[in-house]
Design a protein around this motif. Structure first.
Motif, PDB file in Angstrom:
ATOM      1  N   MET A  71      34.981  41.556  42.156  1.00 52.35           N
ATOM      2  CA  MET A  71      34.417  41.346  40.819  1.00 52.35           C
ATOM      3  C   MET A  71      33.896  42.656  40.233  1.00 52.35           C
ATOM      4  O   MET A  71      33.986  42.891  39.025  1.00 52.35           O
ATOM      5  CB  MET A  71      33.296  40.316  40.892  1.00 52.35           C
ATOM      6  CG  MET A  71      33.774  38.920  41.251  1.00 52.35           C
ATOM      7  SD  MET A  71      32.418  37.746  41.498  1.00 52.35           S
ATOM      8  CE  MET A  71      31.784  37.656  39.823  1.00 52.35           C
ATOM      9  N   GLU A  72      33.361  43.519  41.074  1.00 52.55           N
ATOM     10  CA  GLU A  72      32.824  44.790  40.591  1.00 52.55           C
ATOM     11  C   GLU A  72      33.933  45.742  40.156  1.00 52.55           C
ATOM     12  O   GLU A  72      33.789  46.472  39.179  1.00 52.55           O
ATOM     13  CB  GLU A  72      31.978  45.434  41.696  1.00 52.55           C
ATOM     14  CG  GLU A  72      31.342  46.760  41.288  1.00 52.55           C
ATOM     15  CD  GLU A  72      30.517  47.369  42.394  1.00 52.55           C
ATOM     16  OE1 GLU A  72      30.004  48.486  42.183  1.00 52.55           O
ATOM     17  OE2 GLU A  72      30.386  46.746  43.463  1.00 52.55           O
ATOM     18  N   GLN A  73      35.047  45.721  40.877  1.00 48.98           N
ATOM     19  CA  GLN A  73      36.049  46.755  40.684  1.00 48.98           C
ATOM     20  C   GLN A  73      37.217  46.344  39.795  1.00 48.98           C
ATOM     21  O   GLN A  73      38.006  47.206  39.386  1.00 48.98           O
ATOM     22  CB  GLN A  73      36.561  47.219  42.047  1.00 48.98           C
ATOM     23  CG  GLN A  73      35.435  47.763  42.925  1.00 48.98           C
ATOM     24  CD  GLN A  73      35.939  48.492  44.141  1.00 48.98           C
ATOM     25  OE1 GLN A  73      36.833  49.311  44.058  1.00 48.98           O
ATOM     26  NE2 GLN A  73      35.360  48.182  45.288  1.00 48.98           N
ATOM     27  N   PHE A  74      37.337  45.073  39.467  1.00 50.21           N
ATOM     28  CA  PHE A  74      38.462  44.620  38.639  1.00 50.21           C
ATOM     29  C   PHE A  74      37.969  44.000  37.342  1.00 50.21           C
ATOM     30  O   PHE A  74      37.051  43.173  37.332  1.00 50.21           O
ATOM     31  CB  PHE A  74      39.324  43.622  39.419  1.00 50.21           C
ATOM     32  CG  PHE A  74      40.137  44.277  40.499  1.00 50.21           C
ATOM     33  CD1 PHE A  74      41.354  44.861  40.216  1.00 50.21           C
ATOM     34  CD2 PHE A  74      39.655  44.348  41.798  1.00 50.21           C
ATOM     35  CE1 PHE A  74      42.095  45.493  41.194  1.00 50.21           C
ATOM     36  CE2 PHE A  74      40.379  44.974  42.797  1.00 50.21           C
ATOM     37  CZ  PHE A  74      41.607  45.550  42.490  1.00 50.21           C
ATOM     38  N   ASP A  75      38.612  44.403  36.251  1.00 52.72           N
ATOM     39  CA  ASP A  75      38.239  43.896  34.931  1.00 52.72           C
ATOM     40  C   ASP A  75      38.638  42.440  34.759  1.00 52.72           C
ATOM     41  O   ASP A  75      37.956  41.674  34.080  1.00 52.72           O
ATOM     42  CB  ASP A  75      38.932  44.726  33.835  1.00 52.72           C
ATOM     43  CG  ASP A  75      38.662  46.212  33.978  1.00 52.72           C
ATOM     44  OD1 ASP A  75      37.575  46.567  34.457  1.00 52.72           O
ATOM     45  OD2 ASP A  75      39.550  47.006  33.609  1.00 52.72           O
ATOM     46  N   SER A  76      39.757  42.052  35.348  1.00 53.33           N
ATOM     47  CA  SER A  76      40.274  40.695  35.191  1.00 53.33           C
ATOM     48  C   SER A  76      40.627  40.109  36.557  1.00 53.33           C
ATOM     49  O   SER A  76      41.267  40.779  37.376  1.00 53.33           O
ATOM     50  CB  SER A  76      41.523  40.703  34.301  1.00 53.33           C
ATOM     51  OG  SER A  76      42.128  39.428  34.254  1.00 53.33           O
ATOM     52  N   ILE A  77      40.192  38.882  36.809  1.00 50.53           N
ATOM     53  CA  ILE A  77      40.586  38.133  38.004  1.00 50.53           C
ATOM     54  C   ILE A  77      40.992  36.741  37.538  1.00 50.53           C
ATOM     55  O   ILE A  77      40.170  36.012  36.971  1.00 50.53           O
ATOM     56  CB  ILE A  77      39.454  38.046  39.042  1.00 50.53           C
ATOM     57  CG1 ILE A  77      38.984  39.446  39.461  1.00 50.53           C
ATOM     58  CG2 ILE A  77      39.912  37.267  40.273  1.00 50.53           C
ATOM     59  CD1 ILE A  77      37.807  39.442  40.426  1.00 50.53           C
ATOM     60  N   LYS A  78      42.256  36.382  37.755  1.00 48.48           N
ATOM     61  CA  LYS A  78      42.802  35.144  37.208  1.00 48.48           C
ATOM     62  C   LYS A  78      43.401  34.269  38.304  1.00 48.48           C
ATOM     63  O   LYS A  78      44.009  34.780  39.262  1.00 48.48           O
ATOM     64  CB  LYS A  78      43.912  35.458  36.186  1.00 48.48           C
ATOM     65  CG  LYS A  78      43.424  36.140  34.913  1.00 48.48           C
ATOM     66  CD  LYS A  78      42.623  35.204  34.045  1.00 48.48           C
ATOM     67  CE  LYS A  78      42.342  35.799  32.681  1.00 48.48           C
ATOM     68  NZ  LYS A  78      41.513  34.903  31.852  1.00 48.48           N
ATOM     69  N   PHE A  79      43.243  32.967  38.157  1.00 49.00           N
ATOM     70  CA  PHE A  79      43.945  31.991  38.989  1.00 49.00           C
ATOM     71  C   PHE A  79      45.253  31.648  38.293  1.00 49.00           C
ATOM     72  O   PHE A  79      45.265  31.187  37.152  1.00 49.00           O
ATOM     73  CB  PHE A  79      43.081  30.746  39.175  1.00 49.00           C
ATOM     74  CG  PHE A  79      43.776  29.619  39.884  1.00 49.00           C
ATOM     75  CD1 PHE A  79      44.314  29.803  41.150  1.00 49.00           C
ATOM     76  CD2 PHE A  79      43.893  28.372  39.282  1.00 49.00           C
ATOM     77  CE1 PHE A  79      44.964  28.765  41.811  1.00 49.00           C
ATOM     78  CE2 PHE A  79      44.529  27.325  39.935  1.00 49.00           C
ATOM     79  CZ  PHE A  79      45.065  27.521  41.194  1.00 49.00           C
ATOM     80  N   LEU A  80      46.380  31.887  38.967  1.00 51.44           N
ATOM     81  CA  LEU A  80      47.705  31.713  38.367  1.00 51.44           C
ATOM     82  C   LEU A  80      48.380  30.420  38.792  1.00 51.44           C
ATOM     83  O   LEU A  80      49.564  30.223  38.518  1.00 51.44           O
ATOM     84  CB  LEU A  80      48.599  32.908  38.719  1.00 51.44           C
ATOM     85  CG  LEU A  80      48.083  34.285  38.287  1.00 51.44           C
ATOM     86  CD1 LEU A  80      49.103  35.368  38.630  1.00 51.44           C
ATOM     87  CD2 LEU A  80      47.748  34.320  36.808  1.00 51.44           C
ATOM     88  N   GLY A  81      47.655  29.552  39.468  1.00 51.75           N
ATOM     89  CA  GLY A  81      48.213  28.257  39.841  1.00 51.75           C
ATOM     90  C   GLY A  81      48.624  28.189  41.295  1.00 51.75           C
ATOM     91  O   GLY A  81      48.381  29.104  42.085  1.00 51.75           O
TER      92      GLY A  81
END
Length: 242
Positions: A149-159
């Motif tokens: 969470m600290e190092q990435f701008d976006s974290i997404k669940f893709l299914g």
């Protein structure tokens, strides 16, 4: 196995300075990552295999694939054994809570180094001092999700996706330098199944791993982590990184 997180593969770039308010983190993806980290953190021992593919530039600046297979055993907070076989030969690590021994099977030489008292502290110190790489160590740090969470701008669940007949949760994390994708198996108590890292700032070079043959909480004798030099093996010395 729990201590502070220092993801080895993230040492190649600086932590970005965006505040949390500017980031797009999917709550479902974070929940899955937390559950995976909890499962791994609660293990008393584990063995598994790891197939790796690494992109490298050759002397003509072309992308060359390097392959390896690792067999990995963790036990308690201070036992680790790794054997790596691949394009660059066969190597092994043995850590018994006091010393780390590195053995080159092809050259029949080895080095034994005094090490910290826990596996994760040892991994951190040996990477910083000697640039040793320990496959899949990243996933065994307890604050894995927080650092993502600290190092990435976006974290997404893709299914949900299927790999080798296993249903997996597909998660993508991105920043300006990296595209990281995880497939976390819904069959094996939310353990990692597949992992890809794409270096966007390095001609899209890729690092890819497939996890297999998970064995949770096996009874591994402590003697399995003791290194006994083979006949005529040569003891060598190595220098710390300057």
């Amino acid at each position: 196995m729990k201590t502070h997180l220092s993801l080895l593969f993230f040492l190649i770039f600086s932590v970005n300075s965006f505040s949390q308010i500017n980031k797009d983190h999917d709550s479902t993806a974070i929940f899955i990552l937390d559950k995976m980290a909890d499962v791994i953190g609660d293990l008393q021992s584990v063995t598994f295999e790891l197939d790796n593919s690494t992109d490298q530039f050759d002397s003509n600046n072309n992308i060359e694939k390097q392959y390896s297979t690792s067999t990995i055993s963790f036990s308690g907070p201070n036992k680790l054994r790794v054997k790596i076989e691949g394009t660059n030969g066969t190597k092994g690590f043995w850590y018994d809570g006091s010393y780390l021994s590195f053995y080159n099977f092809d050259e029949n030489n080895y080095v034994s180094l005094e090490a910290p008292e826990t596996t994760l502290e040892m991994i951190d110190e040996m990477h910083v001092n000697y640039d040793f790489q320990f496959p899949a160590a990243d996933f065994f740090y307890p604050n894995f999700t927080d650092d993502m969470m600290e190092q990435f701008d976006s974290i997404k669940f893709l299914g949900r996706k299927t790999i080798d007949n296993e249903e997996c949760y597909h998660i993508m994390a991105t920043n300006s330098d990296l595209n990281v994708q995880l497939w976390i198996s819904n069959k094996t108590y939310l353990l990692p199944k597949h992992f890809v890292m794409i270096y966007k700032n390095k001609s899209n070079l890729q690092y890819e791993s497939t996890f297999k043959s998970w064995n949770l909480n096996p009874d591994i004798p402590d003697a399995a982590f003791d290194f006994l030099p083979p006949p005529r093996a040569r003891l060598i010395s190595i220098l710390k990184k300057s």
